[in-house]
Design an enzyme around this catalytic site. Structure first.
Site, PDB file in Angstrom:
ATOM      1  N   ASP A   1       2.977   4.785  -5.602  1.00 61.43           N
ATOM      2  CA  ASP A   1       2.253   6.051  -5.429  1.00 61.43           C
ATOM      3  C   ASP A   1       3.175   7.198  -5.820  1.00 61.43           C
ATOM      4  O   ASP A   1       3.962   7.687  -5.011  1.00 61.43           O
ATOM      5  CB  ASP A   1       1.786   6.164  -3.970  1.00 61.43           C
TER       6      ASP A   1
ATOM      7  N   THR B   1      -8.341   2.694   8.892  1.00 59.48           N
ATOM      8  CA  THR B   1      -8.720   3.370  10.147  1.00 59.48           C
ATOM      9  C   THR B   1      -9.827   2.638  10.915  1.00 59.48           C
ATOM     10  O   THR B   1      -9.738   2.501  12.145  1.00 59.48           O
ATOM     11  CB  THR B   1      -9.144   4.824   9.827  1.00 59.48           C
TER      12      THR B   1
ATOM     13  N   GLY C   1      -7.631   8.517   7.256  1.00 59.09           N
ATOM     14  CA  GLY C   1      -7.752   8.822   8.685  1.00 59.09           C
ATOM     15  C   GLY C   1      -9.195   9.062   9.106  1.00 59.09           C
ATOM     16  O   GLY C   1     -10.128   8.748   8.367  1.00 59.09           O
TER      17      GLY C   1
ATOM     18  N   ASP D   1       0.846  -1.197   0.000  1.00 57.95           N
ATOM     19  CA  ASP D   1       0.000   0.000   0.000  1.00 57.95           C
ATOM     20  C   ASP D   1       0.881   1.246   0.000  1.00 57.95           C
ATOM     21  O   ASP D   1       1.760   1.391   0.872  1.00 57.95           O
ATOM     22  CB  ASP D   1      -0.886  -0.049   1.260  1.00 57.95           C
TER      23      ASP D   1
HETATM   24  O1  G3H Z   1      -2.929   4.904   3.527  1.00 60.25           O
HETATM   25  C1  G3H Z   1      -2.488   4.841   4.648  1.00 60.25           C
HETATM   26  C2  G3H Z   1      -2.744   3.658   5.495  1.00 60.25           C
HETATM   27  O2  G3H Z   1      -3.778   3.931   6.394  1.00 60.25           O
HETATM   28  C3  G3H Z   1      -1.490   3.198   6.166  1.00 60.25           C
HETATM   29  O3  G3H Z   1      -1.163   4.021   7.221  1.00 60.25           O
HETATM   30  O4  G3H Z   1       1.277   4.485   6.920  1.00 60.25           O
HETATM   31  O5  G3H Z   1       0.193   4.622   9.191  1.00 60.25           O
HETATM   32  O6  G3H Z   1       0.559   2.403   8.098  1.00 60.25           O
HETATM   33  P1  G3H Z   1       0.317   3.879   7.913  1.00 60.25           P
HETATM   34  P1  13P Z   2      -8.432   4.773   5.815  1.00 57.73           P
HETATM   35  O1  13P Z   2      -7.438   4.578   6.894  1.00 57.73           O
HETATM   36  O2  13P Z   2      -8.991   6.154   5.794  1.00 57.73           O
HETATM   37  O3  13P Z   2      -9.464   3.695   5.789  1.00 57.73           O
HETATM   38  O4  13P Z   2      -7.626   4.653   4.417  1.00 57.73           O
HETATM   39  C1  13P Z   2      -7.036   3.437   4.074  1.00 57.73           C
HETATM   40  C2  13P Z   2      -6.255   3.559   2.807  1.00 57.73           C
HETATM   41  O5  13P Z   2      -6.615   4.257   1.895  1.00 57.73           O
HETATM   42  C3  13P Z   2      -5.031   2.770   2.724  1.00 57.73           C
HETATM   43  O6  13P Z   2      -4.358   3.009   1.528  1.00 57.73           O
HETATM   44 ZN    ZN Z   3      -4.498   4.973   0.776  1.00 58.23          ZN
END
Ligand code: G3H
Ligand code: 13P
Ligand code: ZN
Length: 284
Positions: A104, A233, A181, A82
């Protein structure tokens, strides 16, 4: 079954107008929760790990946990990076058995984003590994962006056509009003923009920042053409709230299993709910 490439899950979803949930993991309990939810719902699923998750747990642990979980499950599971932001991060995941990566490049200009995405695809595709990219900027809810600036960050439909044709990417993350978030208010999605993108672009589209977006809005986005929905989240909230409940009830509890077991169950429950909202139950 073995881990599968993400592309095949998304093409099936796109054809049948449902979405595959992509759930972020950070530890064993969350990997187990994602797989238990997918098995209970007979649904395909994507387990994804951010750079932060990889740094926390270790890439070998994430890969081994996920492979083990997939091998004992009778539903198709993809393991996806991700928000990878560099070629090297993507290659590290390729070497460790991920079946999909996100590069990304949204912080770069269009030409550099295309070049970086192509570079990752050149290696990933011959190995059967899927690639997701991002066009437009999906921020965080904590980003202090004024309403008039917000629109400029959204994905431009014509750029999306150019980007997907120039790169040959398997899935495209679009910026249409969601953010990562906890939302302060209710997010408003730009469905007209999404319709324009879907009319022009053939690859499956991805909705990031989907925690806190009302179910009806998610379902509308899926009906228009979104095939992958990212959730992190809401899992964190459920996991930590359940841990807190246990500790509040007994401040003397010292057995991690008594804390993390209920947290895993709570994560499983919220993931099952999301899978039902996304319409992928019974699609495995
Ligand atoms: O897109 C972001 C995800 O919620 C991952 O968050 O970088 O704190 O693991 P993180
Ligand atoms: P949320 O934490 O807002 O659900 O977003 C998740 C996300 O897009 C991870 O790439
Ligand atoms: Zn994301």
């Amino acid at each position: 079954m073995s881990l599968v490439p993400m592309k095949e899950l998304l093409l099936a979803a796109q054809k049948e107008h449902y979405a595959v949930g992509a759930f972020n993991c950070n530890n064993m309990e969350i990997v187990q929760a994602i797989v238990a939810a997918a098995v209970a719902e007979k649904s395909p699923v994507i387990i994804q790990a951010s750079q932060g998750a990889i740094k926390y747990a270790g890439i070998a642990y994430i890969a081994a946990l996920t492979r083990t979980a997939a091998e004992s499950a009778a539903v198709p599971i993809a393991l996806h990076l991700d928000h990878g932001t560099s070629f090297e991060q993507c290659m590290s995941c390729v070497r460790n058995g991920f079946t999909s990566v996100m590069i990304d490049g949204s912080k770069h200009g269009l030409a550099d984003n295309i070049a970086l995405t192509k570079k990752v695809i050149e290696v990933a595709h011959p190995l059967g590994i899927s690639v997701e990219a991002e066009l437009g900027k999906i921020g965080g809810t904590e980003d202090d962006i004024k309403v008039e600036e917000w629109d400029a960050l959204f994905t431009d439909p014509d750029e999306a056509v150019h980007f997907t044709e120039a790169t040959g990417v398997d899935a495209l993350a679009v910026a249409i009003g969601t953010a990562h978030g906890q939302y302060k208010g209710t997010p408003k999605l730009d469905f007209e923009r999404l319709k324009k993108i879907v009319a022009k672009v053939s690859v499956p589209l991805v909705l990031h920042g989907s925690s806190g977006v009302p179910s009806e809005a998610i379902q509308e986005a899926i009906a228009i053409g979104v095939a992958k929905v990212n959730i992190d989240t809401n899992i964190r909230e459920a996991f930590v709230a359940a841990s807190r409940r246990v500790l509040n009830a007994d401040a003397g509890e010292i057995d991690p299993r008594k804390v993390l077991g209920p947290a895993r169950d709570a994560a499983t429950e919220i993931i099952r709910e999301k899978i039902r909202v996304f319409g992928s139950s019974g699609k495995a």
